[in-house]
Design an enzyme around this catalytic site. Sequence first.
Site, PDB file in Angstrom:
ATOM      1  N   ARG A 162      38.415  -9.608   2.011  1.00  0.00           N
ATOM      2  CA  ARG A 162      39.866  -9.379   1.884  1.00  0.00           C
ATOM      3  C   ARG A 162      40.558 -10.575   2.545  1.00  0.00           C
ATOM      4  O   ARG A 162      40.307 -10.870   3.725  1.00  0.00           O
ATOM      5  CB  ARG A 162      40.284  -8.081   2.574  1.00  0.00           C
ATOM      6  CG  ARG A 162      41.788  -7.965   2.714  1.00  0.00           C
ATOM      7  CD  ARG A 162      42.267  -6.600   3.164  1.00  0.00           C
ATOM      8  NE  ARG A 162      42.154  -5.635   2.099  1.00  0.00           N
ATOM      9  CZ  ARG A 162      42.843  -4.487   2.045  1.00  0.00           C
ATOM     10  NH1 ARG A 162      43.708  -4.193   3.003  1.00  0.00           N
ATOM     11  NH2 ARG A 162      42.675  -3.656   1.048  1.00  0.00           N
ATOM     12  N   HIS A 197      44.072  -6.837  -6.694  1.00  0.00           N
ATOM     13  CA  HIS A 197      43.347  -5.822  -5.908  1.00  0.00           C
ATOM     14  C   HIS A 197      42.509  -4.991  -6.888  1.00  0.00           C
ATOM     15  O   HIS A 197      42.807  -3.825  -7.155  1.00  0.00           O
ATOM     16  CB  HIS A 197      44.372  -4.950  -5.173  1.00  0.00           C
ATOM     17  CG  HIS A 197      43.806  -4.111  -4.074  1.00  0.00           C
ATOM     18  ND1 HIS A 197      42.473  -4.113  -3.718  1.00  0.00           N
ATOM     19  CD2 HIS A 197      44.408  -3.210  -3.240  1.00  0.00           C
ATOM     20  CE1 HIS A 197      42.280  -3.266  -2.718  1.00  0.00           C
ATOM     21  NE2 HIS A 197      43.429  -2.701  -2.413  1.00  0.00           N
ATOM     22  N   GLN A 255      41.021  -1.342  -6.071  1.00  0.00           N
ATOM     23  CA  GLN A 255      42.039  -0.291  -6.092  1.00  0.00           C
ATOM     24  C   GLN A 255      42.313   0.145  -7.535  1.00  0.00           C
ATOM     25  O   GLN A 255      42.425   1.338  -7.831  1.00  0.00           O
ATOM     26  CB  GLN A 255      43.337  -0.811  -5.452  1.00  0.00           C
ATOM     27  CG  GLN A 255      44.459   0.207  -5.444  1.00  0.00           C
ATOM     28  CD  GLN A 255      44.216   1.367  -4.505  1.00  0.00           C
ATOM     29  OE1 GLN A 255      43.935   1.154  -3.336  1.00  0.00           O
ATOM     30  NE2 GLN A 255      44.296   2.588  -5.002  1.00  0.00           N
ATOM     31  N   ASP A 280      54.262   0.442  -4.885  1.00  0.00           N
ATOM     32  CA  ASP A 280      53.545  -0.090  -3.718  1.00  0.00           C
ATOM     33  C   ASP A 280      54.616  -0.414  -2.674  1.00  0.00           C
ATOM     34  O   ASP A 280      55.819  -0.388  -2.979  1.00  0.00           O
ATOM     35  CB  ASP A 280      52.756  -1.341  -4.135  1.00  0.00           C
ATOM     36  CG  ASP A 280      51.773  -1.811  -3.062  1.00  0.00           C
ATOM     37  OD1 ASP A 280      51.653  -1.135  -2.009  1.00  0.00           O
ATOM     38  OD2 ASP A 280      51.134  -2.864  -3.265  1.00  0.00           O
ATOM     39  N   CYS A 295      48.970   3.096  -3.918  1.00  0.00           N
ATOM     40  CA  CYS A 295      47.689   2.673  -3.350  1.00  0.00           C
ATOM     41  C   CYS A 295      47.579   2.988  -1.857  1.00  0.00           C
ATOM     42  O   CYS A 295      46.482   2.999  -1.318  1.00  0.00           O
ATOM     43  CB  CYS A 295      47.474   1.192  -3.603  1.00  0.00           C
ATOM     44  SG  CYS A 295      48.848   0.149  -3.090  1.00  0.00           S
ATOM     45  N   ARG A 315      38.313   5.646  -4.052  1.00  0.00           N
ATOM     46  CA  ARG A 315      37.914   4.290  -3.647  1.00  0.00           C
ATOM     47  C   ARG A 315      36.428   4.286  -3.286  1.00  0.00           C
ATOM     48  O   ARG A 315      35.697   3.371  -3.637  1.00  0.00           O
ATOM     49  CB  ARG A 315      38.746   3.824  -2.424  1.00  0.00           C
ATOM     50  CG  ARG A 315      40.240   3.668  -2.661  1.00  0.00           C
ATOM     51  CD  ARG A 315      40.546   2.528  -3.595  1.00  0.00           C
ATOM     52  NE  ARG A 315      39.975   1.277  -3.151  1.00  0.00           N
ATOM     53  CZ  ARG A 315      40.527   0.449  -2.261  1.00  0.00           C
ATOM     54  NH1 ARG A 315      41.707   0.740  -1.732  1.00  0.00           N
ATOM     55  NH2 ARG A 315      39.956  -0.693  -1.925  1.00  0.00           N
TER      56      ARG A 315
HETATM   57  N1   CP Z   1      45.046   0.610  -0.673  1.00  0.00           N
HETATM   58  C1   CP Z   1      44.393  -0.146   0.232  1.00  0.00           C
HETATM   59  O1   CP Z   1      43.822  -1.192  -0.090  1.00  0.00           O
HETATM   60  O2   CP Z   1      44.411   0.365   1.484  1.00  0.00           O
HETATM   61  P1   CP Z   1      43.989  -0.437   2.788  1.00  0.00           P
HETATM   62  O3   CP Z   1      44.946  -1.616   2.924  1.00  0.00           O
HETATM   63  O4   CP Z   1      44.137   0.556   3.905  1.00  0.00           O
HETATM   64  O5   CP Z   1      42.589  -0.918   2.628  1.00  0.00           O
END
Ligand code: CP
Length: 314
Positions: free
Chosen positions: A100, A127, A130, A230, A270, A298
């Site tokens: 990430r 992403h 997700q 989001d 998300c 997830r």
């Molecule tokens: N939706 C998501 O990626 O959550 P986090 O940022 O908590 O990993």
Amino acid sequence: MKHFLKVTDFSADEVEVIFQNAAEFKRQGRHTPSLLQRQSWGMLFYKNSTRTRVSFEVGLNELGAHAVILSSGGMQLSRGETVADTARVLSRYLSGLIIRCYDHSLVEEFAASGTIPVVNALTDLTHPCQLYADLFTLAERWTPGDGKADIESLKGRKVAFLGDTACNMANSWILSAAHFGMEISLAGPAEYAPGKPVRDLLKQADLPETFKFTTDAAEAVRGADVVYTDVWVSMGDEDEEATRIAQMQPYAVTAPLMAETAEGAYFMHCLPAHAGQEVSQEVLDSPASIIFDEAENRLHIQKAILAALAGEPR
Ligand code: CP
């Protein structure tokens, strides 16, 4: 060797298998076969995370693998060692790497330099993990029969995305809609309209620009099967916080807005959510909201993604 950096990295047929495996992992609960037995996967996170970090670590554990938690600040990367050298070295120890980060080119460089699968756990551009969880969550609802999730059930469905329509989630939805045959309408301030980055992603994947953009929230959600939003201030956008919140007010998902959707429409996010900003608490708590099923999925979908990548010849 296969990497998972964008939603288009797997074909619809491959995603169908991923969905079937995710459904099977979900049905089996915690007692899943040890597909990744005795493997070690690195997890390198430059940004905060709750869902992604925990679901990957738990998923790796449930598949029999060990998660090696790496902090960018604690590695020689932070003292100038190149990404290319780091990727080559990590490839000698690990079976795969989950990253990430901010700049999408970092995951691409790791993928190009190393010899192990790289998974994009969120970049500023996309992403994909997700999105597969979101699509799986919808397919579960739209496929007749208990515990089934058919990719075909997504075809022709209408998605509305509200708020920051240039963010990584909006980009991922635009790409997914084109890849899996869905319609998508996005509504937000003109300053945050879908831009060149997502157009380039569509072009690279040889997909048409079928998305619609409007500044009218009601127009975007009218007849929608899913309304998605989001946060208005993504990680890295904090210095624009006040401006963004002021400009995006008309795009908050509220109960009157949800009343414009198709019957039986779902609300998705998300997470983390900011109740009272991009979505009202009433909508978050409503029967239309499937946010916690999304979050749970997830885990199941990422296990299926890891299994798909681990099955590739090195
Ligand atoms: N939706 C998501 O990626 O959550 P986090 O940022 O908590 O990993």
